[in-house]
Design a protein around this motif. Structure first.
Motif, PDB file in Angstrom:
ATOM      1  N   VAL A 330       1.147  -1.317   0.139  1.00 29.75           N
ATOM      2  CA  VAL A 330      -0.160   0.113   0.052  1.00 29.75           C
ATOM      3  C   VAL A 330       0.875   1.166  -0.050  1.00 29.75           C
ATOM      4  O   VAL A 330       1.675   1.234   0.867  1.00 29.75           O
ATOM      5  N   LEU A 331       0.709   2.241  -0.933  1.00 28.58           N
ATOM      6  CA  LEU A 331       1.355   3.461  -0.970  1.00 28.58           C
ATOM      7  C   LEU A 331       0.418   4.427  -0.567  1.00 28.58           C
ATOM      8  O   LEU A 331      -0.621   4.719  -1.228  1.00 28.58           O
ATOM      9  N   GLN A 332       0.630   5.330   0.463  1.00 31.51           N
ATOM     10  CA  GLN A 332      -0.081   6.486   0.867  1.00 31.51           C
ATOM     11  C   GLN A 332       0.340   7.641  -0.232  1.00 31.51           C
ATOM     12  O   GLN A 332       1.197   7.676  -0.975  1.00 31.51           O
ATOM     13  N   PRO A 333      -0.569   8.805  -0.275  1.00 33.66           N
ATOM     14  CA  PRO A 333      -0.057   9.768  -0.919  1.00 33.66           C
ATOM     15  C   PRO A 333       1.223  10.241  -0.773  1.00 33.66           C
ATOM     16  O   PRO A 333       1.205  10.548   0.298  1.00 33.66           O
ATOM     17  N   GLY A 334       2.002  10.414  -1.890  1.00 30.32           N
ATOM     18  CA  GLY A 334       3.308  11.304  -1.651  1.00 30.32           C
ATOM     19  C   GLY A 334       4.276  10.250  -1.208  1.00 30.32           C
ATOM     20  O   GLY A 334       5.290  10.478  -1.038  1.00 30.32           O
TER      21      GLY A 334
END
Length: 446
Positions: A330-334
């Motif tokens: 999972v990649l969060q914004p930024g």
């Protein structure tokens, strides 16, 4: 100064009709392959309204989300409307054909009777038979970077008969401001002008929201296979794979075509799956409309199975191993992603097997096959506004399982892929791997 004076109805409408007839004639130049019926239909259609595309629009053969796509209109391009079919769809005229787009993605829709001649037809509206360049984006913005496939000229206007500004040698980097049809507006050193997209490759965005990358395959759905299936060539209906696709496979496909086939890119050609082998499909949702849990991008590549040598068995093992390390990320914004840090180092001690690799110094090595995982991952990410911050290709000739210029190598050091999630929400990666079929998906995280 631009004249915004409104025309009088009556004589103004007659003048606009002549202008639009000229515009459509010019936009039709170079499309000699259309049938006589198509040409007659286009001649009879009359443009009644104009608007702007708020997103990249798929033009479909019928006013239905499941209908086959036959053309596209770039974001911010002018949309020429022939008729309003219903509350959801309008019929439009493009430089190639006529078809249907969803009306909710068209802004500033106006009756041509209420527009001035200059508003209907400005110099930027006629770039050699392509859709208009956006004058508001000129002068320059850094949208993309690309490289010259072979030497090519930069022109003063998007027309090969126009003045030649400069010659750019093969393998030189150019910065592209915007893309329109077959042309782009580019900068090389201190000179700006128009270049043909066909002369450029190894595209990557500088601005993740610049738009689609020319030549990129954007897949609209995935299909799940329930029967043993052959992938046939669209060109001659011959089987493309030495071994069939097994039940449980997930394949990124286009919308079903009129023959009931689901087409899919296979290496550097186009294949298809028959409708009766597909259990169900899942649509890719445009990233700016996606809700938590929605699929926003998908890509499939195919690899060899059934090869008895230990080296190829090792390659298949490495594909399973590397993709499993990415699954669920999972990649969060930024947030940044580094492929070598995620699936490397590529050693026997980390579980990798020896397999064929592309290297000037060796034919095999530990981790062979991870480059195909990385390439499939890369081609999935560039279908949405995710910023690629570093990429290495294998060589100028590319790799056989994707179009030239769209591969991404890994191997340690600078041979790596890095990116940043520049979407406004968190995303999750998921690979589906079955014998010979590798599909990468991106979901909006719940």
């Amino acid at each position: 100064m631009r004249n915004t004076m409104k025309m009088r109805k009556g004589e103004g409408y007659r003048l606009l009709s002549l202008v639009l007839a000229l515009l459509m004639a010019l936009l039709s130049v170079g499309f000699a392959e259309e049938t006589d019926t198509d040409a007659a239909e286009q001649t009879g259609d009359q443009i009644t309204h104009m608007g702007k595309a708020s997103v990249a629009l798929k033009v479909r053969i019928e006013p239905n989300k499941d209908a086959r796509g036959i053309d596209s209109i770039p974001k911010n391009a002018t949309v020429y409307i022939i008729e309003q079919t219903n509350d959801e769809w309008v019929k439009v005229h493009t430089s190639n054909t006529t078809g249907y787009v969803m009306v909710k993605y068209i802004t500033n829709m106006q009756d041509i009777n209420d527009l001035s001649v200059e508003e209907v037809m400005s110099p930027s509206d006629l770039p050699d038979g392509t859709v208009p360049f956006d004058a508001e984006l000129l002068p320059f913005r850094d949208g993309y970077k690309a490289y010259l496939l072979t030497g090519a000229y930069m022109f003063a206007t998007p027309h090969q008969e126009s003045e030649k500004i400069t010659y750019v040698s093969a393998n030189k980097e150019v910065i592209v401001s915007q893309v329109s049809g077959d042309w782009c507006y580019a900068r090389y050193q201190n000179k700006e002008g128009y270049m043909l997209n066909s002369g450029l490759y190894k595209w990557d965005r500088i601005d993740p929201y610049a738009g689609e990358i020319p030549g990129l395959t954007v897949m609209p759905k995935i299909a799940f296979i329930t029967k043993t299936a052959e992938v046939y060539a669209v060109a001659d209906n011959k089987s493309l794979k030495d071994y069939p696709v097994t039940p449980g496979a997930c394949v990124a496909v286009y919308e079903k075509d009129p023959l009931g086939r689901y087409q899919t890119p296979y290496h550097r050609t186009m294949g298809y799956l028959e409708e009766d082998v597909i259990g169900y499909t899942m649509d890719v949702v445009p990233w700016d409309q996606a809700q938590p849990g929605d699929l926003i991008a998908a890509m499939t590549t195919f690899y060899a199975v059934g090869v008895s040598t230990l080296q190829y068995q090792g390659r298949n093992w490495n594909i399973y191993l590397a993709s499993s390390m990415i699954n669920g990320t999972v990649l969060q914004p930024g947030q940044e992603f580094n492929m070598n840090e995620t699936i490397g180092p590529y050693r026997k001690s980390t579980g990798y097997h020896e397999a064929p690799i592309m290297s000037q110094n060796a034919t095999t090595g530990y981790g062979g096959g991870t480059c195909q995982v990385n390439t499939t991952f890369y081609m999935t990410n560039i279908q949405v506004p995710i910023l690629i911050t570093h990429r290495k290709v294998h060589a100028d000739v590319g790799i056989y399982y994707v179009p030239r210029g769209f591969d991404a190598a890994v191997g340690g050091g600078s041979i790596n892929l890095t990116l940043v999630n520049t979407l406004p929400y968190a995303i999750r990666y998921q690979f589906f791997i079955t014998d010979g079929v590798m599909t990468c998906c991106i979901f909006r995280e719940s």
